[in-house]
Scaffold this motif. Structure first.
Motif, short mmCIF file in Angstrom:
data_model
loop_
_atom_site.label_atom_id
_atom_site.label_comp_id
_atom_site.label_asym_id
_atom_site.label_seq_id
_atom_site.Cartn_x
_atom_site.Cartn_y
_atom_site.Cartn_z
N LYS A 1 -1.46 2.05 -5.76
CA LYS A 1 -1.22 1.39 -4.47
C LYS A 1 -2.39 0.53 -3.96
O LYS A 1 -3.25 1.30 -4.23
N ASN B 1 -4.99 3.74 -3.33
CA ASN B 1 -4.49 4.90 -3.67
C ASN B 1 -3.66 5.58 -4.83
O ASN B 1 -2.79 4.63 -5.36
N ASP B 2 -4.95 5.34 -6.06
CA ASP B 2 -4.58 6.03 -7.30
C ASP B 2 -4.72 6.72 -7.25
O ASP B 2 -4.30 8.30 -6.93
N TYR C 1 0.80 -1.33 -0.41
CA TYR C 1 -0.09 0.06 0.10
C TYR C 1 0.48 1.60 -0.16
O TYR C 1 0.99 2.18 -0.81
N ASP C 2 1.68 1.32 0.39
CA ASP C 2 2.96 2.45 1.05
C ASP C 2 3.69 2.80 -0.38
O ASP C 2 4.52 3.48 -1.13
N GLY D 1 -6.83 9.60 -5.14
CA GLY D 1 -6.16 9.73 -4.54
C GLY D 1 -6.67 8.39 -4.25
O GLY D 1 -6.79 7.08 -4.29
N VAL D 2 -6.06 8.95 -2.27
CA VAL D 2 -6.61 7.84 -1.63
C VAL D 2 -8.71 7.39 -1.37
O VAL D 2 -9.34 7.85 -1.28
N LYS D 3 -9.10 5.77 -2.09
CA LYS D 3 -10.27 5.75 -2.05
C LYS D 3 -10.13 3.93 -0.85
O LYS D 3 -9.87 3.05 -1.89
#
Length: 490
Positions: A137, A154-155, A113-114, A159-161
């Motif tokens: 990610k 996190n695309d 993820y990171d 962004g963060v989804k």
């Protein structure tokens, strides 16, 4: 004979046909078998291992991989080392994230993820590199039919989804442009974060408050999305374990569930849910890991108990999905996985132990044969197999009466236990008795089995339970017989 029934700690002891304690054992159809301790296979990683995977290429060559917070490793049987195969600069896995792996053809994929999803060629010695095609990610990754699918992303679009599911182009792990080659994404709204993703012929995506099935239908929809549950989902990401997409196990807010054929079944209700939830250190739930041992048909969850000072996993819960029976184990474990071995020569065994006599795993074990399956755990920054000595076991019967409403004296217990060939385990029993149900049982001192095969005891009360303790290698514990007589009135 009083048989050792299934582990039912959530049931009242009196009259229960189940066991009140089944510690450091594995469920069997008639009783319990020993649980073998972790036995180290690899050298030491830099940090705590946060994920493991075994890949196999088209020629049948296998390779074992592991990851910690900053590195990805490939296991080297020649020296048992975990060889650093990280990309330049390494990785920055946050404290609440882990490595997840998937294999697409001969391409190994790893995500934490990171960092950008990592890729390497399975069973080759190359280093990992960023996956091409600008993939999002992601916390979860799986292969569904001919596509790679990720969840909680996190695309580069929004962004963060945490509720978004994204899949690659058809037959490509490097095609991630929405609308190109059947690559696209789907937001599953109002159900919380995606907490797990299982691949196969279809995908099962788990969320905080829902379980969703995604079935490939082709253009223009690409995947049909069906909600299998409403207002019930997976509350602990690391608790998702599966046998393909047809049998999925997970922990919800109200206990353990199994999804099979689109149908949800509560597998822990009135059995172990309260036992587990009372012991589970919820504040450290990010450390929970799980996997299926298909050879023994067990689902294994490692979790931190309330006794864990640092929040690391110190207990294991076992569910046999063929027998529908449970047990638990007290041991540390930071990761679980189904792995394949690379094979050893006699000289290479020196890398595991200073001498053959000091090996904690038998030389006959398949873990030393190349390409052999074994169920693995991680501990002390090393990869281990569950092939060590039997852990000290405790099994306790439900509570029984000899003469209802009257006191009785239990003076002999006959354990029914078989040992492994050439082994002589240490066996002892203690009897817990009480006069009233509002009292706590008082246990006798442990009594060892004598040459005649029984344990002499002396315990007076209206209600009794028997605790069996086993040390050493053994095979199967079926139950006990007792010799008791009614006592006189006061």
């Amino acid at each position: 004979m009083i048989q050792f029934g299934e582990f039912l700690p959530d049931q009242p002891p009196l009259g229960s046909t189940g066991a009140t304690v089944a510690k450091n054992v594995i469920p069997a159809s008639k009783g319990y078998r020993c649980f073998q301790a972790l036995s180290a296979l690899s050298g030491v990683a830099t940090n705590k291992i946060l994920g493991m995977y075994a890949g196999k290429d088209d020629s049948g060559s296998t390779a074992l991989y592991a990851g910690d917070s900053g590195k990805l490793y490939r296991f080297n049987a020649a020296d048992s080392a975990l060889t650093d195969k990280s990309k330049s600069g390494g990785y920055s896995t946050s404290a609440d994230d882990r490595w997840a792996f998937a294999q697409f053809g001969e391409t190994l994929l790893a995500t934490n993820y990171d960092d950008v999803i990592q890729t390497a060629t399975v069973a080759q010695a190359g280093v990992f590199a960023d996956l091409g095609g600008s993939p999002p990610k992601a916390k979860h990754i799986a292969v569904v039919r001919d596509q790679v699918m990720v969840g909680n992303v996190n695309d580069g679009v929004d962004g963060v989804k945490p509720y978004r599911i994204w899949w690659s182009g058809l037959n490509s792990a490097t095609s991630w442009t929405s609308g190109t080659s059947l690559s696209d994404y789907q937001d599953i709204v109002d159900v919380g974060d995606c907490t797990g993703l299982v691949g196969g012929e279809y995908a099962v995506a788990l969320f905080d408050r829902a379980v969703v099935r995604l079935s490939f239908v082709g253009a223009p929809l690409i995947y049909q999305v069906d909600r299998l549950t409403h207002q019930r989902g997976c509350s602990v990401p690391g608790s998702v374990a599966a046998v393909g997409s047809g049998m999925v196990f997970f922990l919800s807010d109200d206990g353990f569930w199994m999804l099979r054929g689109g149908r949800l079944t509560p597998i822990g209700a009135e059995k172990i849910n309260r036992f587990f939830l009372d012991r589970f250190k919820l504040s450290s739930k990010e450390n929970v890991v799980s996997a299926v041992d298909p050879v023994n048909q067990n689902v294994i969850w490692a979790y931190p108990s309330t006794a864990s000072v640092d929040g690391e996993n110190d207990e294991i819960l076992i569910y046999n999905y063929n027998l529908n029976r449970w047990s638990y184990v007290e041991t540390q474990c930071s990761a679980l996985a189904q792995l394949f071995t690379a094979g050893y020569t006699l000289e290479q065994l020196d890398n595991i132990s200073s001498s053959i006599d000091a090996l904690t795993t038998s030389l006959d074990s398949p873990v030393y044969k190349g390409g052999s399956f074994f169920f693995a755990g991680a501990k002390d920054k090393k990869v281990h197999s569950f092939t060590g000595d039997c852990l000290d076991a405790t099994i306790e019967t439900g509570e029984f009466t000899v003469s209802p409403g009257r006191r009785s004296l239990v003076n002999t217990v006959l354990p029914h236990l078989t040992a492994k060939p050439g082994q002589s385990p240490t066996v002892s029993v203690a009897v817990g008795s009480r006069q009233r149900q509002i009292d706590q049982p008082t246990f006798t001192a442990a009594s060892s089995i004598n040459a005649d095969g029984y344990c002499p005891v002396r315990s007076l009360g209206a209600y009794h339970r028997v605790r069996l303790s086993i040390t050493g290698d053994w095979q199967l514990a079926q139950g006990i017989d007792i010799d008791a007589k009614q006592a006189g009135l006061r």
